[in-house]
Write an enzyme that holds these catalytic residues in place. Structure first.
Site, PDB file in Angstrom:
ATOM      1  N   LEU A  14       0.844  -1.188   0.000  1.00  0.00           N
ATOM      2  CA  LEU A  14       0.000   0.000   0.000  1.00  0.00           C
ATOM      3  C   LEU A  14       0.886   1.247   0.000  1.00  0.00           C
ATOM      4  O   LEU A  14       2.064   1.181   0.365  1.00  0.00           O
ATOM      5  CB  LEU A  14      -0.922  -0.032   1.210  1.00  0.00           C
ATOM      6  CG  LEU A  14      -1.963  -1.160   1.105  1.00  0.00           C
ATOM      7  CD1 LEU A  14      -2.547  -1.492   2.468  1.00  0.00           C
ATOM      8  CD2 LEU A  14      -3.062  -0.767   0.124  1.00  0.00           C
ATOM      9  N   CYS A  72       3.982   6.783  -4.840  1.00  0.00           N
ATOM     10  CA  CYS A  72       4.798   7.769  -4.141  1.00  0.00           C
ATOM     11  C   CYS A  72       6.067   7.184  -3.545  1.00  0.00           C
ATOM     12  O   CYS A  72       7.162   7.589  -3.894  1.00  0.00           O
ATOM     13  CB  CYS A  72       3.964   8.500  -3.091  1.00  0.00           C
ATOM     14  SG  CYS A  72       4.971   9.388  -1.908  1.00  0.00           S
ATOM     15  N   CYS A 117       7.316  10.308  -5.615  1.00  0.00           N
ATOM     16  CA  CYS A 117       7.805  11.408  -4.771  1.00  0.00           C
ATOM     17  C   CYS A 117       8.981  11.046  -3.869  1.00  0.00           C
ATOM     18  O   CYS A 117       9.881  11.861  -3.673  1.00  0.00           O
ATOM     19  CB  CYS A 117       6.700  12.024  -3.911  1.00  0.00           C
ATOM     20  SG  CYS A 117       5.110  11.244  -3.952  1.00  0.00           S
ATOM     21  N   HIS A 134       7.357   0.823   2.274  1.00  0.00           N
ATOM     22  CA  HIS A 134       6.270  -0.062   1.834  1.00  0.00           C
ATOM     23  C   HIS A 134       5.777  -0.916   2.998  1.00  0.00           C
ATOM     24  O   HIS A 134       4.582  -1.075   3.231  1.00  0.00           O
ATOM     25  CB  HIS A 134       6.776  -1.021   0.737  1.00  0.00           C
ATOM     26  CG  HIS A 134       7.105  -0.357  -0.564  1.00  0.00           C
ATOM     27  ND1 HIS A 134       6.717   0.916  -0.868  1.00  0.00           N
ATOM     28  CD2 HIS A 134       7.774  -0.825  -1.654  1.00  0.00           C
ATOM     29  CE1 HIS A 134       7.142   1.212  -2.093  1.00  0.00           C
ATOM     30  NE2 HIS A 134       7.782   0.190  -2.594  1.00  0.00           N
ATOM     31  N   PHE A 139      15.283  30.511  17.124  1.00  0.00           N
ATOM     32  CA  PHE A 139      16.421  31.054  16.401  1.00  0.00           C
ATOM     33  C   PHE A 139      17.462  29.973  16.136  1.00  0.00           C
ATOM     34  O   PHE A 139      17.780  29.217  17.038  1.00  0.00           O
ATOM     35  CB  PHE A 139      17.045  32.180  17.228  1.00  0.00           C
ATOM     36  CG  PHE A 139      18.119  32.919  16.514  1.00  0.00           C
ATOM     37  CD1 PHE A 139      17.777  33.905  15.609  1.00  0.00           C
ATOM     38  CD2 PHE A 139      19.450  32.625  16.718  1.00  0.00           C
ATOM     39  CE1 PHE A 139      18.768  34.601  14.922  1.00  0.00           C
ATOM     40  CE2 PHE A 139      20.433  33.316  16.032  1.00  0.00           C
ATOM     41  CZ  PHE A 139      20.097  34.298  15.138  1.00  0.00           C
TER      42      PHE A 139
END
Lengths: 518, 518
Positions: free
Chosen positions: B75, B79, B84, B134, B496
């Site tokens: 699933l 990507c 991606c 995965h 910062f």
């Protein structure tokens, strides 16, 4: 005396001028005063660091007339000169070196195994590069923020309304003390030997290449941050910690993840221990540190000791001249309007004590400015996000899991990697700049958790170890104060790969009326 | 057929099982079905990528019964497999290589000058490493999200309520089409030669080390992201762009900063140009690309062409089986409830067209789930933050300066580095992971601007080039939709160095009733 009032120096020119002043003892002050402004000063800021400069900038923006006086030839204070900015340079070096060591000899990476790299070269690079930010601060303060100043000259407080500097006296309606803090020194025999450094003296005075063993005194932010850098250079690094390291991170799992990774990099933590003596060689440089541990006393041979055991305020002059009230450590006491015990005298920044953080300094300056300009304004420092660097960037806000479970009956935790026996060996989380780890050294790819009150569905804590989450924690902290829920998070538009995965994890759970962890 | 219903595999075990399935043609499906659940499925999701998996997860969380069918044994969809996630790995490599090249021979850095490093090794690393994510998706979906699935088997849609997969038929109240998109191919002679890759085939099929010249077709996100990686490996990289590159970044200065930096790294942009022909060698591998430019036709010798000229939907089966309406490019039309033209059939993710982004896929799945479960719910994709990678991480939201000035009469810009002739030669901005640049190569240390409507004091646009801002832009976009002002920003607690400096810059200006830029 260099009058810069009618100059309009570029940033590059400022950089040269600052460099010249810094390299020459007794160099001339810079004076920037508007002779056409007949108004009395609304405030003189003693110190032009984060708190003083932001206070003066804000006061000027409100229409007031500020004057900053500072002993250094630049505005911005210790942060870009020898405090926070070098730490970020060194932390970047640590992150980079850990990556290169992890991948030594693989892909295009050189083999750094067993190689000790120079600390001095990195320090020297910083020392050469730091005038860039200094120059921007002077340029910005003069050309963009309209702040008058006298720099490169020590100030003397004569009374609450009078300051002498560079041979002149200035009158003011109010005084704002912003002279900062300095590192606390070890109180042991040999503490004044050469080779014993704090964050400031390291940058200012390191003139030799440290040997293969570093001893760090302390377990707080500064100690950890610098120790990780020393470790990443390939040196044996021993942290002598009075109690426990990383105590400021109030989540056990996050702390454990970090300590495991630091130990894996070879860092040694000597807990419940203290340096009791430092011995020097014939040239007056440290050659060993004696440490009292729970198991007894041990001596470590080293020519480089880094001390980060807290801060002391630069409050002596103000106390002597004005009699301002202080706490037992000398930090100046202020109320929520930044007022000291002396009328018309305010104090801001590190000088007023914990937290010694940039946001508090800057906001303190802003609140002082408002009150001076007649706008009653109360600053309560609380519920702020926080961070430190190990070889990673670590950010957090709110409650850790343990305290959350004490205070809420239905705590839900969303965690990555998943809380399973093989969780730390899977390539998640995988955020930008952590992707190579994710692919080849999964357990190094970070850790994160979001802590939720399952009843109200509100976020009550968040922790992240990796890279790139710090910026988000600023806004997340603001949203959490507004009552941010998992449902709102689930509706946001994430930018994949987001370092934290908080939005997506919330979305996966938000459909359920009864929230569950994962 | 491997029935995993009663297993409780660890993530490591899932990783092995997926690896085995992927390496073996015709391997068995995984089936995870609850035989004790007598309910009809509320939805079958055709495709278990971002949209299908999140839709199924949300529907399950709402108490519904989803089934996912997917041709892959895992699933999460394309990507983490070849879209991606590899891009993020390659972008990390690009960032790392640019740093190492910039610092070649300085500090501890090796000398990479003129050295070409392997593309194939990085691709191979990704291919070996991708099963980790995965495995987490399978584990999470089964053990934590309670999703039933049939994986590693192609599905056939029989009608709006019936799907055949792995030799079985499943009935459902609704169908959710989530089969994604694929890269559009070049429509020129030679487009089928070996050595012509898109983002998916690069990962799946690269089996040689590309030569010293890379040709990239396209100027959008994918083209730029991969081209920067190829460039960073030391290869001549020519982008053949039909119009202009980076058109999605609606701020000229930001775009210019990025293009300047890419050109400085040696990238060539051939604008208003198109590949017209690809020629192969005796083995059927590309050996040259012919490009039509405004100055005429040119041939480039290359054995490696990367094509990123847009996407095509995987909508054929749904169109043939159901007759769902599509747009002119074949993307499936949906309304704001994610409903197609066919009753009880929804579509989500890349299949429904632009933007082909993760957040839209996942949220589309969530909205489909809500509507299927009887909760009327409208999804309007708008005002979302965005990003891409060059050698830097680039994030943005809202309006660019040009459009802002068209729409607002009083636009205020806060910019870093300062807008001065020597602005780009000063060491600001300096964010984490940009500090080494800030110290030694200032103009490489990034760029950022915040765009404000001076009348309402609201933020209307934000742009950042550097590292570490992406996470923040998620929350910032949410706050901007709420009407975020400079005054609210000035009250926040910055960490910062925050990569963007937005909070501090706003604070410096917020004191003034009449806002000014800087």
């Amino acid at each position: 005396m260099t009058d810069v009032t009618y100059t309009s120096w570029s940033i590059a020119r400022w950089s040269e001028e600052i460099e010249t002043r810094l390299s020459m003892a007794g160099s001339e002050p810079f004076i920037n005063l508007n002779p056409d402004d007949a108004r009395e000063f609304d405030a003189i800021f003693i110190g032009g660091g984060a708190s003083g400069r932001f206070g003066a900038g804000y006061l000027s923006a409100m229409g007031g007339r500020p004057l900053i006086v500072d002993r250094w030839p630049f505005l911005g204070g210790s942060c870009p000169h020898n405090a926070c900015v070098p730490h970020h340079v060194f932390s970047d070096a640590a992150a980079q070196l850990m990556l290169e060591r992890t991948f030594s000899g693989r892909l295009w990476f050189q083999n750094l195994a067993d190689r000790i790299v120079s600390i001095k070269e990195v320090v020297d690079m910083f020392r050469r590069g730091r005038n860039g930010p200094h120059a921007v601060m002077n340029y910005q303060s003069k050309e963009q923020l309209n702040i008058e100043f006298v720099l490169n000259a020590p100030a003397e407080i004569l009374d609450a309304h009078t300051v002498a500097v560079a041979g002149r006296q200035f009158r003011t309606r109010n005084l704002v003390l912003a002279s900062g803090a300095r590192a606390r020194k070890l109180d042991v025999e040999g503490a004044d030997l050469s080779g014993i450094f704090d964050h400031a003296s390291l940058v200012e005075r390191l003139d030799y290449e440290p040997g293969s063993t570093v001893v760090v005194a302390g377990g707080g932010k500064t100690a950890i941050e610098y120790a990780c850098f020393f470790n990443a250079t390939g040196r044996r690094t021993v942290l002598v910690v009075r109690d426990q390291p990383l105590a400021m991170i109030k989540d056990r799992e996050t702390r454990t993840y970090l300590l495991d990774r630091m130990r894996e990099q070879g860092m040694e933590f000597w807990l419940h221990s203290e340096i009791t003596r430092l011995e020097g060689d014939a040239n007056g440089r440290v050659r060993s540190a004696t440490v009292r541990t729970p198991e007894g006393e041990t001596r470590i041979d080293t020519d480089f000791v880094f001390v980060a055991i807290g801060a002391r305020p630069n409050s002596e002059m103000a106390v002597a001249a004005l009699g301002v009230a202080t706490d037992e450590k000398g930090f100046i006491r202020v109320d929520s309007r930044m007022r000291t015990s002396v009328p018309d005298v305010y104090a801001v920044g590190d000088l007023v004590g914990s937290p010694l953080e940039m946001f508090k300094a800057r906001k303190g300056g802003m609140y002082a400015a408002r009150n001076i300009m007649g706008e009653e304004s109360h600053y309560h420092v609380k519920d702020y996000p926080d961070f430190l660097h190990t070889h990673y960037e670590v950010s957090w806000l709110g409650l850790g899991e343990e305290e959350a479970r004490e205070r809420y009956r239905n705590v839900v935790v969303l965690r990555m990697p998943p809380d399973t026996p093989d969780g730390h060996d899977v390539a998640l989380p995988a955020g930008d700049r952590m992707m190579l780890y994710a692919m080849m050294a999964p357990r190094l790819s970070g850790f994160q958790k979001l802590i939720i009150d399952g009843d109200t569905r509100r976020v009550i804590g968040a922790f992240h170890v990796g890279c790139g989450a710090k910026e988000g924690f600023q806004y997340l902290a603001h949203l959490v104060k507004q009552g941010l829920t998992v449902d709102e998070l689930g509706e946001m538009d994430e930018l994949f790969l987001s370092p934290t995965y908080f939005i997506q994890l919330c979305r996966l759970r938000a459909g359920s009326k009864v929230l569950k962890g994962m």
